[in-house]
Design a protein around this motif. Structure first.
Motif, PDB file in Angstrom:
ATOM      1  N   ASP A   1      -1.791   1.130   5.050  1.00  0.00           N
ATOM      2  CA  ASP A   1      -3.031   1.106   4.272  1.00  0.00           C
ATOM      3  C   ASP A   1      -3.894   2.337   4.515  1.00  0.00           C
ATOM      4  OD1 ASP A   1      -2.140  -1.564   5.430  1.00  0.00           O
ATOM      5  OD2 ASP A   1      -3.347  -2.281   3.736  1.00  0.00           O
ATOM      6  N   VAL A   2      -3.624   3.065   5.588  1.00  0.00           N
ATOM      7  CA  VAL A   2      -4.385   4.271   5.919  1.00  0.00           C
ATOM      8  C   VAL A   2      -3.638   5.486   5.399  1.00  0.00           C
ATOM      9  CG1 VAL A   2      -5.195   5.756   7.794  1.00  0.00           C
ATOM     10  CG2 VAL A   2      -5.503   3.278   7.944  1.00  0.00           C
ATOM     11  N   SER A   3      -4.276   6.217   4.491  1.00  0.00           N
ATOM     12  CA  SER A   3      -3.698   7.473   4.001  1.00  0.00           C
ATOM     13  C   SER A   3      -4.814   8.333   3.443  1.00  0.00           C
ATOM     14  CB  SER A   3      -2.625   7.216   2.936  1.00  0.00           C
ATOM     15  OG  SER A   3      -3.217   6.787   1.735  1.00  0.00           O
TER      16      SER A   3
ATOM     17  N   PRO B   1       0.801  -1.239   0.000  1.00  0.00           N
ATOM     18  CA  PRO B   1       0.000   0.000   0.000  1.00  0.00           C
ATOM     19  C   PRO B   1       0.829   1.283   0.000  1.00  0.00           C
ATOM     20  CG  PRO B   1      -0.110  -1.116   2.138  1.00  0.00           C
ATOM     21  CD  PRO B   1       0.522  -2.074   1.190  1.00  0.00           C
ATOM     22  N   ALA B   2       2.030   1.254   0.553  1.00  0.00           N
ATOM     23  CA  ALA B   2       2.834   2.476   0.619  1.00  0.00           C
ATOM     24  C   ALA B   2       3.199   2.998  -0.765  1.00  0.00           C
ATOM     25  CB  ALA B   2       4.104   2.233   1.436  1.00  0.00           C
TER      26      ALA B   2
ATOM     27  N   SER C   1       0.907   7.480  -5.374  1.00  0.00           N
ATOM     28  CA  SER C   1       1.830   7.469  -4.228  1.00  0.00           C
ATOM     29  C   SER C   1       2.742   8.691  -4.219  1.00  0.00           C
ATOM     30  CB  SER C   1       2.682   6.191  -4.255  1.00  0.00           C
ATOM     31  OG  SER C   1       3.405   6.095  -5.482  1.00  0.00           O
ATOM     32  N   GLN C   2       2.961   9.301  -5.374  1.00  0.00           N
ATOM     33  CA  GLN C   2       3.842  10.457  -5.453  1.00  0.00           C
ATOM     34  C   GLN C   2       3.085  11.784  -5.478  1.00  0.00           C
ATOM     35  OE1 GLN C   2       7.135   9.969  -5.237  1.00  0.00           O
ATOM     36  NE2 GLN C   2       6.703   7.776  -5.113  1.00  0.00           N
ATOM     37  N   SER C   3       1.774  11.733  -5.194  1.00  0.00           N
ATOM     38  CA  SER C   3       0.977  12.957  -5.334  1.00  0.00           C
ATOM     39  C   SER C   3       0.745  13.664  -4.005  1.00  0.00           C
ATOM     40  CB  SER C   3      -0.368  12.625  -5.978  1.00  0.00           C
ATOM     41  OG  SER C   3      -1.125  11.769  -5.130  1.00  0.00           O
TER      42      SER C   3
END
Length: 353
Positions: free
Chosen positions: A104-106, A71-72, A90-92
């Motif tokens: 998993d939490v973001s 997930p990371a 992931s890079q935004s």
């Protein structure tokens, strides 16, 4: 008794893009009714003609979790704000939990993170304490199931609960919100004894009411919630589920990226020749669309699995028995059953000895 049911719209006639209302409200087509079958239980039917291509139902998830590897770095990870659910790169600039509970939490933005604070505070301590041990001992499936339950409980605790959670003050209104979750089918009698015993162990170990998870329910109530969730949850896939006949060459629905429980969408029963497709939109709402003309009185059904993966009768029925605990008797399955062999043998008449 069947009745027409509506879900409140913020606009009398919602704006549409490709036939789908673009509004944050849940929505049900006025020709869609709820009825009860003595065998299947609750079901959806057409009260009047619903043309092919019509948006039939839109339902927000009451609880949703991401289901992705790594997930990371995975760009299919969804925002943890239940009002957003959009996938973010992931890079935004996605934001992680300040308490470092799990990767998993973001959130896709600080706005979503702040709006989600009360709900995430409910689950954060539980995730930090139990996510890793559960994954190591019980595996990803059981962890995901338990996390869905925790998010159901979190929504119950933190979402405003109006005095009447029903949609409209009709004589027998369709239930929504937590009232809709409570009305879902599924109980300890639905599942094999060994399965219920395993879930009972998980409840006692990880889902007891207390400082880590202050939900206020008894262990039996949480166990009942698991039985309901397992009978009604949806996998979320990037393409439609239930296209029939399957496209040629075969194109499946893609890889699952989330799992969710929808209070209204869960009423739809299965058919191996469905007349509705379903697909999540970018906000995690489940969209039901008529895949052919649905005539008055017909049941409105979806497919519970990817029809490109299980094509023959034996494979379909075995998958449904294993995953959903029923033997499919839809028109397609019944028509594909082998004809009973006729016995033309005539016994020899008894002879006097």
């Amino acid at each position: 008794m069947s009745q027409v049911v509506y879900i409140t719209l913020e606009e009398p006639i919602p704006n549409r893009i490709d036939g789908i209302p673009k509004t944050q409200s849940d929505w049900i087509h006025p020709n869609l009714i709820e009825s009860v079958d003595p065998v299947k239980g609750r079901q959806l039917r057409a009260s009047e003609h619903i043309p092919k291509g019509t948006c039939v139902l839109i339902d927000h998830p009451y609880a949703i979790i991401p289901v992705v590897d790594d997930p990371a770095t995975n760009d299919d990870l969804i925002c943890s704000n239940s009002a957003c659910n959009r996938r973010s790169l992931s890079q935004s600039g996605r934001l992680s939990c300040s308490n470092s509970c799990i990767a998993d939490v973001s959130w896709c933005s600080s706005t979503c993170r702040d709006a989600d604070k009360a709900r995430h505070d409910f689950e954060c301590t539980w995730l930090k304490r139990y996510a890793d041990p559960i994954r190591k001992k019980w595996g990803e499936y059981d962890f995901g199931m338990l996390w869905v339950i925790v998010r159901l409980l979190a929504s119950r605790q933190t979402k405003p609960r109006p005095q009447n959670e029903n949609v409209l003050p009709t004589s027998q209104p369709l239930k929504h919100g937590w009232a809709g979750i409570e009305s879902l089918c599924g109980s300890v009698d639905t599942w094999p004894h060994e399965q219920v015993r395993s879930w009972t162990t998980l409840v006692k170990k990880y889902l007891q009411n207390g400082p880590v998870l202050p939900h206020g329910l008894s262990a039996d109530q949480v166990l009942h919630l698991i039985c309901q969730e397992e009978a009604n949850s949806f996998g979320l896939y990037p393409r439609e589920t239930g296209i029939y006949p399957p496209p040629q060459p075969l194109v499946g629905r893609g890889e699952q990226f989330a799992a969710a429980v929808y209070p209204t969408a869960a009423m739809a029963n299965h058919s191996c020749v469905p007349n509705m497709t379903h697909k999540p939109d970018e906000d995690g709402r489940m969209i039901f669309t008529a895949s052919r003309d649905i005539l008055p009185g017909q049941e409105c059904c979806i497919s519970y699995f990817d029809l490109t993966k299980h094509t023959d009768l034996t494979s379909r029925r075995e998958h449904l028995r294993k995953s959903f605990k029923f033997t499919c008797q839809c028109d397609r399955c019944v028509s594909e059953e082998p004809a009973e062999e006729t016995n033309d043998w005539t016994p020899m008449p008894m002879m006097d000895i």
